[in-house]
Design a protein around this motif. Structure first.
Motif: not given
Lengths: 347, 281
Positions: A232-247
């Motif tokens: 499932f990782w590819e699918e749930v990560a697909f939209a992530c733009i790695n902006c880092g806001a979450c961290t």
């Protein structure tokens, strides 16, 4: 446990009195958003807030923090030798911190205060701080603290819990630090016998308002490599733009980078918040990068919080359910959904 | 409270250019305060953070052996900002050192065992430390047969050439030096890749024999099946990993493989341990 009643008409006076022996931090409105900052003389915390956009972690663990200093002028004695700096670790108090955010410090403490190594910067700040919590009477739809190991009236991590009753606060004393804080403010009116019962009722009401939850019961028993290799990782990560806001907004994210900065002949070594969302975080000198793709970095964040941490400390997940990452993700990634996927996965 | 981020000051005593491409230099470091040397008590396989004021820090395996007193030795490949600065420094310059860091090779387990050391390229530094440590007269009786397979691209790219020659002539260590290729007519050792030489020269695996492997990923990838074929079980194959690091003490968060931090829980893992960890290194 003793409960003190603070009439709101005595609130401002007490806080001013406290400023003589504490540096006070509290939520204030800044450009329509609430942030935690040090309160100036006469400045009051705005306790009408829901929660701050950034977590209050920076009060203990600044986004940029000087660690060491040095002199590069070779005519000076001790040039090129790194030295410790003087930092202000005088008593400070955070007023109005939400219970989930205070509980987050306990999770983070395991990383900075270990049997082998003690991070002096984090530990000294933490020990100098009195945590004066503000119970959540109105949790939001993104809150899931009750299934993430904390709650709207959660007391662990706090020295004092304030409950807003309208014209006054109840202040429930949790530790000696909390008791000393009340004494310094001159708040000493004991609440009547019903206070405990009243707080209990409000707690139940607040907990009932929390409508979302996560399931974490099966995470511990999963095989790490099975979860890591889950499809499932590819699918749930697909939209992530790695902006880092979450961290950046997360109260339990602690990763940092260390950098040197020089101005003329004097220099500092500092640490800055870093993020597992960034490719540079793990890039080797050789050019090799063990987490070179979006998906790998996304997976690291969730595996760390919901599996590696669980296995390492055997005491729950590295998340308190504040909901910030979910509210602020520009790609609508929801930790609750990812957690439930992981918890429900079988290889 | 002891500050684990504060380096001990050291002076560069000597700089030796190791390889013909001049990209690898060995630095001999001496503590400015003799008391710091006592605090820096290390085992072969550990590493340290070398600290250049104004530039930053870099994690490097300790190439000297705990049996060599009075100095520390590091062999450094010129790669980035800090290592390039180090390559431009001169004897007498002051730098800092934090450590020792990480676990080490499992010397308590290796006691009384045969030890096969396999190294490739410049990943021979902590292996040198291990060999010098085992060959120390006080320690040599604690180990059975010692085999060393060490390969580099060409004769000029081998580290510690004088020591390799000296070890070649000893009868208490079996040296198998190899190069990928050479046109040097004087070359009297092996020619061939490390996995091939391992297949030809390594002792068979058994409960009493341990292999320690350090080298580039491609070497490890092709050597591992050879060791399987020779009968080495995965508990007896010991590897040292590299990662981008900052704090070196398991706090800053970047060098994890699963829940293990390479800097603190490693850098040394058995293949059996690695098999249980995510393949993310």
């Amino acid at each position: 446990m003793k409960i003190i009643r603070i009439n709101k008409e005595n609130w401002a006076d007490g806080l001013e009195k406290l400023k003589r022996s504490y540096r006070l931090f509290g939520p204030v409105k800044d450009n329509n958003l609430h942030v935690f900052k040090e309160l100036d003389k006469g400045e009051l915390p705005d306790c009408s807030y829901f929660n701050t956009r950034l977590s209050p972690k920076s009060i203990i663990y600044p986004q940029s923090e000087i660690m060491l200093e040095y002199e590069l002028d070779e005519s000076k004695e001790d040039h090129h030798i790194l030295k410790e700096i003087d930092t202000d670790y005088s008593p400070r108090a955070v007023i109005g911190i939400r219970p989930c955010d205070a509980a987050a410090f306990l999770l983070v403490k395991r990383n900075f205060d270990t049997p082998e190594y003690k991070d002096p910067y984090w530990i000294k700040s933490y020990e100098a701080t009195t945590f004066v919590g503000l119970a959540c009477n109105n949790p939001q739809t993104t809150c899931f603290c009750t299934s993430a190991g904390s709650g709207p009236f959660y007391e662990k991590g706090l020295d004092l819990l304030l409950v807003d009753i309208g014209d006054y606060y109840f202040a429930k004393i949790i530790t000696l630090k909390g008791e000393n804080f009340l004494e310094a403010a001159g708040w000493d009116t004991e609440a009547d016998g019903n206070a405990e019962e009243q707080i209990k009722t409000m707690k139940q009401k607040a907990e009932a308002k929390i409508i979302s939850s996560i399931a974490t019961d099966k995470l511990k028993d999963k095989t790490t490599t099975d979860l890591f290799d889950a499809p499932f990782w590819e699918e749930v990560a697909f939209a992530c733009i790695n902006c880092g806001a979450c961290t950046y907004v997360c109260p339990t994210c602690w990763c940092f980078d260390i950098q040197d900065e020089v101005n003329g002949y004097s220099g500092i070594r500092m640490r800055n918040w870093d993020s597992c969302m960034f490719p540079l975080f793990t890039l080797h000198g050789s050019g090799h990068n063990p987490r070179s793709t979006n998906m790998q970095r996304f997976r690291q964040r969730f595996m760390h919080k919901l599996k590696y941490y669980v296995d390492k400390y055997n005491d729950g997940i590295q998340c308190v359910g504040c909901g910030r990452c979910t509210r602020l993700c520009p790609a609508n990634i929801d930790i609750r959904k990812v957690c439930n996927l992981m918890n429900g996965y079988s290889a | 409270m002891q500050n684990p981020y504060l380096p001990y000051p050291v002076r560069i005593e000597e700089i030796i250019t190791e390889t013909e491409d001049k990209n690898l230099k060995t630095f001999k470091l001496v503590f400015l305060n003799p008391d710091d040397e006592k605090k820096f008590s290390y085992k072969a396989g550990q590493f340290a953070e070398l600290s250049v004021a104004g530039k930053g820090e870099v994690p490097i395996g300790i190439a000297s052996s705990p049996t060599e007193k009075g100095y520390l030795m590091f062999t450094i490949n010129k790669v980035g900002l800090v290592t390039t600065t180090l390559h431009c420094m001169k004897p007498g310059d002051i730098i800092g050192i934090r450590g020792p860091l990480g676990n080490s090779y499992p010397w308590d387990i290796l006691k009384g065992k045969n030890v096969l050391i396999i190294g490739g390229g410049f990943a021979f530094t902590t292996l040198r430390s291990s060999i010098v440590y085992m060959l120390d007269p006080a320690n040599r009786p604690n180990f059975k047969n010692i085999h060393v397979i060490y390969g580099a691209r060409s004769p000029g790219m081998l580290l510690y050439k004088d020591e390799l020659t000296a070890w070649e002539s000893r009868d208490d260590i079996n040296m198998h030096i190899t190069v990928d290729g050479t046109d040097d007519p004087e070359w009297k050792y092996n020619i061939g890749f490390v996995p091939t030489v391992t297949e030809q020269k390594a002792p068979p695996g058994n409960a009493d024999t341990y292999a320690i492997i350090c080298g580039p990923p491609i070497m490890i990838k092709f050597t591992q099946p050879v060791l399987d074929k020779l009968g080495y079980c995965h508990d007896n194959i010991i590897m040292s990993l590299e990662m981008r690091m900052k704090c070196g003490i398991g706090i800053c968060g970047r060098c994890n493989i699963g829940k293990e931090f390479v800097c603190k829980d490693g850098p040394v893992f058995t293949l059996a341990q690695l098999n249980m960890m995510p393949k993310e290194y």
